[in-house]
Design a protein around this motif. Structure first.
Motif, mmCIF file in Angstrom:
data_model
loop_
_atom_site.group_PDB
_atom_site.id
_atom_site.type_symbol
_atom_site.label_atom_id
_atom_site.label_comp_id
_atom_site.label_asym_id
_atom_site.label_seq_id
_atom_site.Cartn_x
_atom_site.Cartn_y
_atom_site.Cartn_z
ATOM 1 N N MET A 154 0.994 6.631 -6.981
ATOM 2 C CA MET A 154 -0.173 7.457 -7.419
ATOM 3 C C MET A 154 -0.026 8.775 -7.038
ATOM 4 S SD MET A 154 -3.067 4.586 -6.624
ATOM 5 C CE MET A 154 -4.468 5.267 -7.473
ATOM 6 N N LYS A 155 0.908 9.114 -6.349
ATOM 7 C CA LYS A 155 1.035 10.813 -5.852
ATOM 8 C C LYS A 155 1.553 11.328 -7.303
ATOM 9 C CE LYS A 155 3.435 13.664 -2.838
ATOM 10 N NZ LYS A 155 4.216 13.822 -1.555
ATOM 11 N N PRO A 156 0.782 12.493 -7.612
ATOM 12 C CA PRO A 156 0.957 13.144 -8.838
ATOM 13 C C PRO A 156 2.675 13.747 -8.645
ATOM 14 C CG PRO A 156 -0.919 14.050 -8.058
ATOM 15 C CD PRO A 156 -0.488 13.130 -6.982
ATOM 16 N N SER A 157 3.400 13.977 -9.823
ATOM 17 C CA SER A 157 4.795 14.429 -10.024
ATOM 18 C C SER A 157 4.911 15.341 -10.942
ATOM 19 C CB SER A 157 5.810 13.330 -9.994
ATOM 20 O OG SER A 157 6.945 13.760 -10.288
ATOM 21 N N PRO A 158 5.488 16.394 -10.699
ATOM 22 C CA PRO A 158 5.439 17.498 -11.826
ATOM 23 C C PRO A 158 6.757 17.128 -12.677
ATOM 24 C CG PRO A 158 6.686 18.350 -9.621
ATOM 25 C CD PRO A 158 5.764 17.138 -9.538
ATOM 26 N N ARG A 159 7.472 16.290 -12.498
ATOM 27 C CA ARG A 159 8.627 16.153 -13.313
ATOM 28 C C ARG A 159 8.324 15.132 -14.247
ATOM 29 N NH1 ARG A 159 11.141 11.430 -12.272
ATOM 30 N NH2 ARG A 159 10.859 10.407 -10.257
ATOM 31 N N ASP A 175 6.061 12.572 -20.105
ATOM 32 C CA ASP A 175 5.594 13.622 -19.274
ATOM 33 C C ASP A 175 4.342 13.062 -18.448
ATOM 34 O OD1 ASP A 175 4.899 16.003 -17.767
ATOM 35 O OD2 ASP A 175 3.612 16.772 -19.609
ATOM 36 N N SER A 176 4.719 12.300 -17.388
ATOM 37 C CA SER A 176 3.910 11.461 -16.666
ATOM 38 C C SER A 176 3.648 12.166 -15.212
ATOM 39 C CB SER A 176 4.424 9.967 -16.461
ATOM 40 O OG SER A 176 3.654 9.502 -15.292
ATOM 41 N N PRO A 177 2.285 11.934 -14.801
ATOM 42 C CA PRO A 177 1.904 12.393 -13.479
ATOM 43 C C PRO A 177 2.550 11.424 -12.386
ATOM 44 C CG PRO A 177 -0.029 11.464 -14.291
ATOM 45 C CD PRO A 177 1.198 11.171 -15.380
ATOM 46 N N TYR A 178 3.190 10.542 -12.547
ATOM 47 C CA TYR A 178 3.578 9.348 -11.621
ATOM 48 C C TYR A 178 4.929 9.626 -11.254
ATOM 49 C CZ TYR A 178 -0.805 7.283 -12.840
ATOM 50 O OH TYR A 178 -2.162 7.016 -13.110
ATOM 51 N N ALA A 179 5.260 9.272 -9.926
ATOM 52 C CA ALA A 179 6.615 9.468 -9.369
ATOM 53 C C ALA A 179 7.751 8.343 -9.657
ATOM 54 C CB ALA A 179 6.403 9.471 -7.633
ATOM 55 N N GLU A 228 0.950 -1.242 -0.102
ATOM 56 C CA GLU A 228 -0.024 -0.013 -0.057
ATOM 57 C C GLU A 228 0.686 1.269 0.061
ATOM 58 O OE1 GLU A 228 -3.525 1.958 2.438
ATOM 59 O OE2 GLU A 228 -2.961 0.199 3.170
ATOM 60 N N ARG A 229 2.029 1.096 0.862
ATOM 61 C CA ARG A 229 2.885 2.583 0.828
ATOM 62 C C ARG A 229 3.374 2.607 -0.497
ATOM 63 N NH1 ARG A 229 7.024 1.981 5.410
ATOM 64 N NH2 ARG A 229 5.092 1.728 6.665
ATOM 65 N N ARG A 230 3.976 1.685 -1.144
ATOM 66 C CA ARG A 230 4.496 1.764 -2.565
ATOM 67 C C ARG A 230 3.437 2.293 -3.638
ATOM 68 N NH1 ARG A 230 9.650 0.458 -3.328
ATOM 69 N NH2 ARG A 230 9.286 0.646 -5.616
ATOM 70 N N VAL A 231 2.365 1.589 -3.587
ATOM 71 C CA VAL A 231 1.104 1.933 -4.654
ATOM 72 C C VAL A 231 0.695 3.516 -4.293
ATOM 73 C CG1 VAL A 231 -1.110 1.824 -5.513
ATOM 74 C CG2 VAL A 231 0.669 -0.267 -4.940
ATOM 75 N N ARG A 232 0.756 3.798 -3.045
ATOM 76 C CA ARG A 232 0.042 5.434 -2.737
ATOM 77 C C ARG A 232 1.408 6.514 -3.301
ATOM 78 N NH1 ARG A 232 -4.495 5.990 -0.204
ATOM 79 N NH2 ARG A 232 -5.454 4.217 1.121
ATOM 80 N N ALA A 233 2.364 5.897 -2.969
ATOM 81 C CA ALA A 233 3.613 6.837 -3.521
ATOM 82 C C ALA A 233 3.558 6.830 -4.987
ATOM 83 C CB ALA A 233 4.914 6.399 -3.062
#
Length: 271
Positions: A58-63, A78-82, A51-56
Motif C-alpha cells: 500500500m506504500k505509494p511508489s513513483p514508478r 502507472d500504478s501507485p503500488y510497489a 501485515e508487513r507485506r500488505v503495508r509495503a
C-alpha cells in the motif's frame, strides 16, 4: 484468537487507516499476502508477516508497475503500488483513476456495484469470483472522457480493456452489461458489440443484478425503483429507455436468478 480472527482485525485496522481504499481492496491484499504463507510451520507469525507485506504494497511508489493477470498475462500501468496487483485490484485502481475526479457520482455508483458484487462472489465458483468483482469495478469506465469513442459506454469500456490485455471474459461482461445488446441495435452498433461474446452465465446475472440494484449515488435500491429512476433521468427518447421494452424482461430475469442464488446461500449459512 486464531489466525483468521487476527487477519479480519488487521483488515479493519488497515481500512480505517487507509480510507482511500475500499474494504474489498484491503481484503484482496490480505488474501494475496496470506497465500504466500500457506503451510507455514509457525502460524503465530503469519499475521505479522501478512501485515508487513500488505503495508509495503500500500506504500505509494513513483514508478510504473506491472499487473499480474491469469495465464501469465502482464502489462505496464502507472500504478501507485510497489508490487504487482491482482486483476480485481487493478480493476479498482483503474476505475478510481478514470472516474473518481471526473465523474464522482459515477464513481459512487461503481463503488456500490462493486460492494454488491463482492457480497455475491463467495456464492460463485472460485474461478468466477475475481472475474465478477473486476467486471463490477470496470463496468462503467466507458463514460470516462479519455475512453469515449462511439459514445456507447459498454463498447468503449470493453474495447479499452481489450487493448490493455484484460481477460476476454471481463471485456465481454463489461460490453454486454445491463442489456447492452438491445441498446446497440437501436444505436446501429450491434455489429461492433458482436466483437464480444455474451456469456449468459451466473456471473453475468450477478453483474447485472449488482448494477440494477444500485442507485446512481451508490445506494442499494430495489430493481423496480431503479428502472423507474432510469426512465425519469434519461427521458423517453433515450435509447437506454427505449431498449427497456426489449430487454426489460431479461433484466428482471437476471435479477430473479441472482436473488435465488442469494437466498440459497442464506439458507445454507443458516443450516
Amino acid at each position: 484468537m486464531d489466525v483468521g480472527q487476527q487477519l479480519r482485525r488487521l483488515e479493519a485496522r488497515l481500512s480505517g487507516e487507509h480510507e482511500e481504499h475500499p474494504p474489498e481492496v484491503v481484503h484482496s491484499f490480505v488474501d494475496e499476502a496470506l497465500s504466500r504463507f500457506t503451510g507455514a510451520r509457525v502460524s503465530a507469525f503469519v499475521p505479522i508477516l501478512v501485515e508487513r507485506r500488505v503495508r509495503a504494497r500500500m506504500k505509494p511508489s513513483p514508478r510504473p508497475d506491472r499487473v499480474d493477470l491469469p495465464r501469465g498475462q502482464a502489462f505496464a500501468l502507472d500504478s501507485p503500488y510497489a508490487e504487482p496487483m491482482s486483476l480485481r485490484t487493478w480493476a479498482w485502481f483503474t476505475a478510481k483513476r478514470l472516474l473518481e475526479r471526473e465523474l464522482p457520482r459515477r464513481w459512487a455508483h461503481t463503488r456500490g456495484v462493486a460492494s454488491t458484487a463482492a457480497r455475491i462472489a463467495p456464492l460463485l465458483p472460485l474461478a468466477d469470483r475475481q472475474i465478477l468483482i473486476a467486471s463490477a469495478w470496470l463496468h462503467d469506465i466507458g463514460y470516462a472522457e479519455d475512453l469515449i469513442d462511439t459514445g456507447f459506454h459498454q463498447l468503449d469500456g470493453a474495447r479499452f480493456l481489450r487493448r490493455e490485455g484484460i481477460p476476454v471474459r471481463v471485456c465481454a461482461l463489461v460490453a454486454h452489461h445491463a442489456g447492452a445488446a438491445a441498446v446497440a441495435e437501436l444505436r446501429g452498433l450491434a455489429p461492433q458489440l458482436a466483437e464480444f461474446d455474451d456469456e449468459r452465465s451466473a456471473v453475468r446475472d450477478a453483474l447485472w443484478y449488482s448494477d440494477m440494484t444500485t442507485s446512481p449515488d451508490g445506494d442499494p435500491v430495489v430493481f423496480a425503483d431503479r428502472m423507474r429512476e432510469i426512465r425519469s433521468r434519461r427521458g423517453p427518447d433515450d435509447p437506454v429507455v427505449r431498449a427497456l421494452d426489449v430487454n426489460g424482461d431479461e433484466r428482471a430475469a437476471a435479477v430473479r436468478r441472482t436473488e435465488e442464488l442469494l437466498w440459497s446461500g442464506a439458507r445454507l449459512t443458516a443450516v
